[in-house]
Enzyme design. Structure first.
Site, PDB file in Angstrom:
ATOM      1  N   HIS A 205       4.882   7.154  -1.191  1.00 56.25           N
ATOM      2  CA  HIS A 205       5.308   6.818   0.057  1.00 56.25           C
ATOM      3  C   HIS A 205       4.625   5.374   0.453  1.00 56.25           C
ATOM      4  O   HIS A 205       3.449   5.201   0.394  1.00 56.25           O
ATOM      5  CB  HIS A 205       4.770   7.643   1.131  1.00 56.25           C
ATOM      6  CG  HIS A 205       5.084   9.225   0.725  1.00 56.25           C
ATOM      7  ND1 HIS A 205       6.061   9.799   1.402  1.00 56.25           N
ATOM      8  CD2 HIS A 205       4.379  10.046  -0.097  1.00 56.25           C
ATOM      9  CE1 HIS A 205       5.998  11.175   0.755  1.00 56.25           C
ATOM     10  NE2 HIS A 205       5.130  11.281   0.019  1.00 56.25           N
TER      11      HIS A 205
ATOM     12  N   ASN B 209      -0.940   2.419  -5.785  1.00 56.39           N
ATOM     13  CA  ASN B 209      -1.457   2.083  -4.613  1.00 56.39           C
ATOM     14  C   ASN B 209      -2.493   0.656  -4.745  1.00 56.39           C
ATOM     15  O   ASN B 209      -3.364   0.925  -4.801  1.00 56.39           O
ATOM     16  CB  ASN B 209      -2.056   3.235  -3.864  1.00 56.39           C
ATOM     17  CG  ASN B 209      -2.671   2.842  -2.559  1.00 56.39           C
ATOM     18  OD1 ASN B 209      -2.097   2.142  -1.790  1.00 56.39           O
ATOM     19  ND2 ASN B 209      -3.510   3.609  -2.126  1.00 56.39           N
TER      20      ASN B 209
ATOM     21  N   MET C  46       0.868  -1.253  -0.162  1.00 62.41           N
ATOM     22  CA  MET C  46      -0.054  -0.047   0.108  1.00 62.41           C
ATOM     23  C   MET C  46       0.843   1.240   0.062  1.00 62.41           C
ATOM     24  O   MET C  46       1.891   1.265   0.526  1.00 62.41           O
ATOM     25  CB  MET C  46      -0.921  -0.170   1.204  1.00 62.41           C
ATOM     26  CG  MET C  46      -1.932   0.995   1.279  1.00 62.41           C
ATOM     27  SD  MET C  46      -2.659   1.294   2.905  1.00 62.41           S
ATOM     28  CE  MET C  46      -1.276   2.312   3.644  1.00 62.41           C
ATOM     29  N   CYS C  47       0.344   2.356  -0.462  1.00 65.56           N
ATOM     30  CA  CYS C  47       1.031   3.480  -0.585  1.00 65.56           C
ATOM     31  C   CYS C  47       0.194   4.723  -0.471  1.00 65.56           C
ATOM     32  O   CYS C  47      -0.998   4.802  -0.695  1.00 65.56           O
ATOM     33  CB  CYS C  47       1.778   3.492  -2.012  1.00 65.56           C
ATOM     34  SG  CYS C  47       2.711   2.207  -2.564  1.00 65.56           S
ATOM     35  N   GLY C  48       0.762   5.874   0.035  1.00 66.25           N
ATOM     36  CA  GLY C  48       0.310   7.140  -0.397  1.00 66.25           C
ATOM     37  C   GLY C  48       0.940   7.671  -1.592  1.00 66.25           C
ATOM     38  O   GLY C  48       2.058   7.953  -1.690  1.00 66.25           O
TER      39      GLY C  48
END
Length: 613
Positions: free
Chosen positions: A52, A76, A1-3
């Site tokens: 991120h 993401n 998962m990411c921002g």
């Protein structure tokens, strides 16, 4: 998962970060942070990319990913099927490679259509001067957008700001994927984008897009609905109407004991449907509890109480089934965290409840786990979900006594609720702003944080869950008629009305729940996973006639989610199989901490007030 974050400016400009948005993005992805700026020469535009990363599988792959020809991907998501991802391989790298080989919009749509799992993405095609972005079919990953005079901003999470000059953030509608023609937009001086809808949503998708999007897209922007589209990852909903079943009659027997209800469940000839659901749901859970970082799979952690998987846990049927199935696929020496949140009942309300006499309600079965004891307890945190959660823990311990089940009691006072709503939660819930969004958003944020205590040898021990993966039961009620509004619709309009309600539930789940929950859970550097919304699970449930999934002529605790209750019995669960539906805001008692006369759909002044302070 990411921002993930992307700022498109139609002319090169100096960019300064909103520090609060950057902080929110970093919390979503604590393992790697990078920025990349791309400037077009002819035409002249600028794209600022920021990613991120929360490392979840394969080797850590920093983002943004830029390939050899200058294409840039922000990803993401998680691939649980459709595209081949080998053990130890990173799915971001797989998606980047596949998209880099595409030579036409139809090829890109084909790649995205094939992916099973949640995703939100931004993809820059350098040679074509295109910017693609969007969310998966159910909108399981958050993506927000904001239009302004200079261009377009996309982000996983934003921050609430107040003022006449502030452009509003909105959730990107999960009706398809979007493509901005950067050359045309630069020449026009405004954003021009094309929408590629999910195919079988057809006119509904266009209607939904029009209603939710045109209201705030600037009039200077041009929107085109493409004739090309994505292939939906799930079967269409079976809209069959029974001819012989009684449409609306409600059976009056609402005081059945657990034994009577168990006999009723066991007497129904549903073996094939139940076994099929067990198989497909078990596989969905397996994909989500075993798709963990490679080093965790290669070297399982010792039984030291540090878990890789946690479950938002009320002891209700949805979370109990997830726990029972996770038990099949997680090695027994590894613990599982059961996250149970309770909000303090104020002293005045506790006293008033303690003097109330128990009331008898028609057509409302007695909760077999509480047996009326909830109203007699003196503890300010013995809320309904805590009581059913402890009973559910005993069932799971009986199911597998060798497993260490960490029942994490997360107790939240009114002071802490107000503090964290002001500092963080109001920004994460934004742009949603109703009383219901506040209640659910706060409850899920505290539950996902996982900070509370467990009981060891009769004593409380401070405990914080280390699990990166959090399973949540959302999607079960929407597909199996679990809400009270489904009974109302069935009583008024029979099976036809019920089917229309269920079709609407999945169509709007992205805008009502999933984006918000992803933002709230992701704030802890953890990833929400939704087994009930696995594509194969939804396809199987969609293939069944509605009367095989629910029988709302039966009383509460039986008729709604009937197929799931039979599944629970098949898995060896007993009392939890017949618990009536109880919404999280009521089970955790967060709804009792605030104004009692609010409607769920009202604008929540607490969110707006706190964010503006």
């Amino acid at each position: 998962m990411c921002g993930i974050f992307c700022l498109l400016s139609l002319s090169p400009t100096h960019f300064e970060w909103d520090k609060l948005i950057y902080e929110h993005l970093k919390k979503r992805g604590p393992n790697s942070s990078q920025d990349l700026t791309v400037t077009g020469r002819s035409p002249c535009y600028q794209c600022v990319f920021s990613a991120h990363v929360l490392h979840m599988r394969g080797c850590l792959r920093p983002q943004p990913v830029e390939d050899s020809t200058g294409n840039v991907l922000l990803w993401n998501g998680e691939i649980f099927g459709g595209l081949s991802v080998m053990p130890g391989e990173n799915d971001t790298a797989v998606v980047s490679q596949r998209l880099s080989s595409c030579n036409s919009p139809s090829e890109i749509l084909s790649v995205l259509s094939s992916i099973q799992g949640p995703w939100g993405f931004v993809y820059y095609q350098k040679d074509s001067d295109y910017l693609w972005f969007g969310r998966d079919y159910f909108g399981r990953r958050s993506l927000l957008w904001k239009f302004d005079a200079e261009g377009l901003t996309l982000t996983s999470v934003a921050a609430y700001t107040f003022g006449p000059d502030q452009s509003p953030w909105q959730e990107v509608p999960a009706v398809g994927v979007y493509r901005v023609d950067l050359k045309a937009a630069t020449e026009a001086g405004s954003v021009i984008f094309e929408v590629y809808p999910w195919a079988h949503r057809g006119n509904d998708a266009i209607s939904t897009f029009s209603e939710t999007t045109f209201a705030f897209v600037p009039s200077s922007s041009t929107v085109v609905i493409s004739q090309l589209g994505l292939t939906p990852p799930v079967f269409p909903l079976n809209m069959s109407i029974p001819k012989s079943l009684n449409e609306t009659e409600i059976h009056p027997n609402s005081n059945s004991s657990v034994k009577d209800l168990a006999q009723l469940l066991a007497s129904r000839e549903k073996n094939y449907e139940v076994n099929s659901l067990v198989d497909v749901l078990s596989e969905a859970v397996r994909r989500r509890v075993q798709s963990l970082p490679f080093e965790i799979q290669d070297q399982p952690p010792p039984n030291n109480g540090h878990s890789s998987v946690a479950i938002l846990f009320s002891g209700g049927i949805d979370s109990m089934i997830l726990a029972a199935l996770a038990d099949r696929h997680i090695p027994t020496h590894q613990s599982v965290d059961l996250l149970n949140v309770a909000f303090e009942l104020q002293e005045q309300k506790r006293q008033s409840q303690s003097v109330k006499k128990p009331q008898k309600h028609k057509n409302k079965p007695i909760d077999p786990r509480t047996d009326g004891s909830a109203s007699r307890t003196s503890s300010s945190f013995d809320v309904p979900d805590r009581i059913t959660g402890k009973a559910g823990l005993k069932e799971l311990q009986s199911l597998n006594p060798e497993r260490r089940w960490n029942f994490v009691e997360i107790n939240i006072t009114q002071e802490e609720l107000q503090k964290m709503r002001h500092e963080r939660i109001c920004h994460l819930v934004h742009p949603l702003d109703t009383v219901l969004d506040d209640s659910i958003g706060c409850a899920v944020w505290f539950a996902a944080r996982g900070t509370g205590f467990i009981i060891e040898d009769g004593h409380q021990k401070p405990f914080t869950s280390s699990a990166k993966v959090i399973l949540t039961g959302i999607g079960a009620d929407e597909q199996l008629a679990g809400y009270s509004r489904h009974r109302v619709r069935f009583k008024m309009s029979g099976h036809k009305g019920l089917l229309e309600e269920l079709a609407m539930e999945l169509a709007r789940i992205s805008s009502r729940n999933l984006g918000r929950d992803d933002r709230v859970i992701g704030d802890h550097g953890k990833e929400a996973r939704f087994p009930y919304l696995d594509e194969d699970v939804v396809s199987y449930l969609n293939s069944l006639p509605v009367w095989d999934k629910a029988d709302l002529s039966l009383p509460r605790g039986v008729g709604e989610k009937l197929l799931l209750r039979l599944t629970a019995k098949q898995l060896g669960l007993s009392q939890s199989a017949v618990l009536p539906k109880r919404a999280m805001q009521f089970g955790s008692r967060i709804a009792k901490m605030e104004k009692n006369h609010e409607k769920a759909s009202d604008k929540c002044t607490r969110l707006l007030t706190h964010c503006n302070e």
